[in-house]
Design a protein around this motif. Structure first.
Motif, PDB file in Angstrom:
ATOM      1  N   GLN A   1       0.835  -1.199   0.000  1.00 50.75           N
ATOM      2  CA  GLN A   1       0.000   0.000   0.000  1.00 50.75           C
ATOM      3  C   GLN A   1       0.872   1.251   0.000  1.00 50.75           C
ATOM      4  O   GLN A   1       0.600   2.215  -0.733  1.00 50.75           O
ATOM      5  N   LEU A   2       1.935   1.222   0.830  1.00 50.19           N
ATOM      6  CA  LEU A   2       2.853   2.368   0.854  1.00 50.19           C
ATOM      7  C   LEU A   2       3.524   2.553  -0.499  1.00 50.19           C
ATOM      8  O   LEU A   2       3.651   3.679  -1.006  1.00 50.19           O
ATOM      9  N   LEU A   3       3.972   1.445  -1.097  1.00 51.12           N
ATOM     10  CA  LEU A   3       4.621   1.528  -2.404  1.00 51.12           C
ATOM     11  C   LEU A   3       3.635   1.997  -3.482  1.00 51.12           C
ATOM     12  O   LEU A   3       4.001   2.803  -4.355  1.00 51.12           O
ATOM     13  N   ASP A   4       2.405   1.481  -3.409  1.00 43.75           N
ATOM     14  CA  ASP A   4       1.398   1.905  -4.389  1.00 43.75           C
ATOM     15  C   ASP A   4       1.121   3.396  -4.264  1.00 43.75           C
ATOM     16  O   ASP A   4       0.988   4.116  -5.273  1.00 43.75           O
ATOM     17  N   GLN A   5       1.020   3.888  -3.010  1.00 49.29           N
ATOM     18  CA  GLN A   5       0.782   5.313  -2.791  1.00 49.29           C
ATOM     19  C   GLN A   5       1.947   6.150  -3.311  1.00 49.29           C
ATOM     20  O   GLN A   5       1.753   7.184  -3.965  1.00 49.29           O
ATOM     21  N   GLU A   6       3.167   5.674  -3.022  1.00 50.70           N
ATOM     22  CA  GLU A   6       4.349   6.396  -3.482  1.00 50.70           C
ATOM     23  C   GLU A   6       4.428   6.379  -5.010  1.00 50.70           C
ATOM     24  O   GLU A   6       4.758   7.389  -5.652  1.00 50.70           O
ATOM     25  N   GLU A   7       4.137   5.225  -5.599  1.00 51.22           N
ATOM     26  CA  GLU A   7       4.134   5.123  -7.060  1.00 51.22           C
ATOM     27  C   GLU A   7       3.108   6.072  -7.662  1.00 51.22           C
ATOM     28  O   GLU A   7       3.387   6.796  -8.635  1.00 51.22           O
TER      29      GLU A   7
END
Length: 467
Positions: free
Chosen positions: A183-189
């Motif tokens: 989720q953090l990576l998706d948000q950052e992406e």
């Protein structure tokens, strides 16, 4: 039954031995079938005892007599075997003594022999009682062992179920934490893709404005060219009279800005060290916990968080196996990090918890007995109970603090033999132990409060090593 009459009544009158396959004549005399046949082969067919003649060439068997004789012979064989068993195989004497050294029955001749001469012996009657008593104790001990083995067997079966539940729960927690990372990576992406999209829209808008300006300039220049060309078609004197104004118009039609720098997307800004920068941002959000609790050591009344960084006490014990690593007597748990040489520290948020012990313990402290938390027992701890801070020395020392700290930093310098407790808010020293450590240590926690104790995560700094 056969002992009610003499043995001679069971003896054949011909061979004078116990009957073998006896037959009964009409005169009521009995003989061995073979003995009678031998007598009849040499003379008349008559009774060898009373000489009464018989007409039967094959007299019937005396079954009752045969059964009695066979029983007598069997008893004799058993008696002889028993007599042999009760006799010394070397000297043939009765076994009347028991050698307490070799643990075997012997005869009086054996007692004087070289093998048993110096050995202590007792009568077989006394030895029999002692041996029976000893074997009875062995049976009792083995029954207890059997009971324990069955208990261990049941515990092992229960542990298989618990291990399966552990595996499922652990997999569930791993998936949950990876989902958070995803989720953090998706948000950052998404954030970084949106930034590129936003810059793209901005640059395109700027280029459209630039093109609009250029279009206006193109029209202006084209009009000026057309105007000058019309002037060139005029008469000579007319051209000369209008020359200045024509020249001023040509000079006033200048080129617009041809500076095209900074109009492209700053790809480097978006891409450079992207993984490293994302990792730094992730570290800012997830942090690092220097000490993780070991659930296999937790007392059944302690409830640990999913990430194993906090716990609280409950009066309703959980169902967990009685494994050797687990604390069984009081509400204790240790961290899984083994502390050896070097320095170590961690911060514990106590909050509203008013009943706790924090510190370190020796790795070998017993888990199944109730012992005092003292340095001589392998405990170096700070305690809060009944509103008082105590350093758990021998005896405990009541400490005076200016305020109740909500976060305690535990500092361990293994090589110097120091365990210190500091108020994390202002780095004020609460108490420090000095000792000599002879084995590895483990972070230690105790609480009988429903308010949790939590290990505070630390900020991770990413540094570059330049060679």
């Amino acid at each position: 039954m056969f002992m009610s009459f003499p043995e001679e009544d069971l003896t054949c009158p011909v061979c004078c031995d116990i009957f073998t396959d006896p037959v009964l004549l009409s005169c009521s005399h009995s003989f061995c079938r073979t003995c009678l046949k031998n007598c009849w082969d040499t003379g008349l067919r008559e009774c060898p005892v009373c000489r009464k003649k018989t007409s039967k060439s094959n007299p019937p068997s005396n079954l009752a007599l045969r059964n009695v004789c066979e029983t007598l012979l069997m008893v004799k064989r058993q008696s002889l075997a028993l007599e042999d068993e009760l006799s010394c195989i070397v000297h043939g004497e009765k076994l009347k003594l028991f050698c307490l050294v070799d643990k075997q029955p012997i005869c009086v001749v054996c007692l004087s022999s070289r093998s048993h001469k110096s050995h202590e012996c007792s009568p077989v009657e006394e030895a029999l009682l002692d041996c029976k008593a000893e074997l009875a104790l062995s049976v009792e001990s083995l029954q207890e062992k059997l009971h324990n083995l069955k208990g261990i067997q049941k515990t092992s079966a229960d542990m298989i179920k618990y291990i399966k539940n552990q595996a499922q729960e652990t997999q569930k927690r791993i998936k949950s934490q990876f989902e958070q990372l995803h989720q953090l990576l998706d948000q950052e992406e998404s954030t970084r893709l949106q930034a590129v999209k936003k810059e793209e829209e901005k640059k395109i808008a700027e280029m459209k404005d630039k093109i609009k300006e250029l279009s206006a300039e193109v029209l202006c220049v084209a009009d000026t060219i057309s105007f000058i060309q019309d002037r060139l078609k005029e008469e000579d004197m007319g051209l000369l009279k209008n020359f200045r104004s024509t020249q001023d118009r040509a000079k006033s039609t200048g080129l617009g800005s041809d500076n095209m720098s900074g109009l492209l997307i700053d790809v480097t800004e978006h891409i450079y060290n992207l993984k490293h920068r994302v990792l730094e941002k992730l570290f800012d959000q997830v942090g690092y916990t220097p000490v993780t609790l070991d659930p296999n050591t937790a007392h059944p009344c302690l409830i640990l968080s999913d990430d194993l960084t906090s716990f609280h006490y409950t009066k309703q014990p959980t169902c967990c196996p009685d494994n050797p690593e687990r604390f069984h007597m009081s509400a204790e748990v240790v961290g899984m990090t083994t502390l050896g040489s070097g320095s170590h520290h961690w911060v514990v948020e106590t909050g509203s918890n008013q009943d706790w012990l924090l510190g370190v313990v020796s790795s070998s402290v017993p888990r199944d007995t109730d012992i005092l938390a003292r340095p001589e027992n392998g405990f170096w701890t700070l305690c809060l109970r009944d509103g008082e801070f105590r350093a758990m020395t021998s005896p405990p020392i009541v400490l005076t603090v200016s305020r109740t700290p909500e976060q305690i930093k535990v500092q361990v310098d293994y090589n110097k033999g120091m365990v210190s407790f500091v108020d994390h808010a202002d780095d004020t020293l609460i108490y420090s132990f000095t000792d000599t450590f002879t084995e590895t240590l483990l972070p230690y926690f105790y609480s009988q409060s429903s308010h949790p104790l939590k290990i505070i995560p630390e900020k991770v700094l990413v540094t570059m090593l330049r060679q």
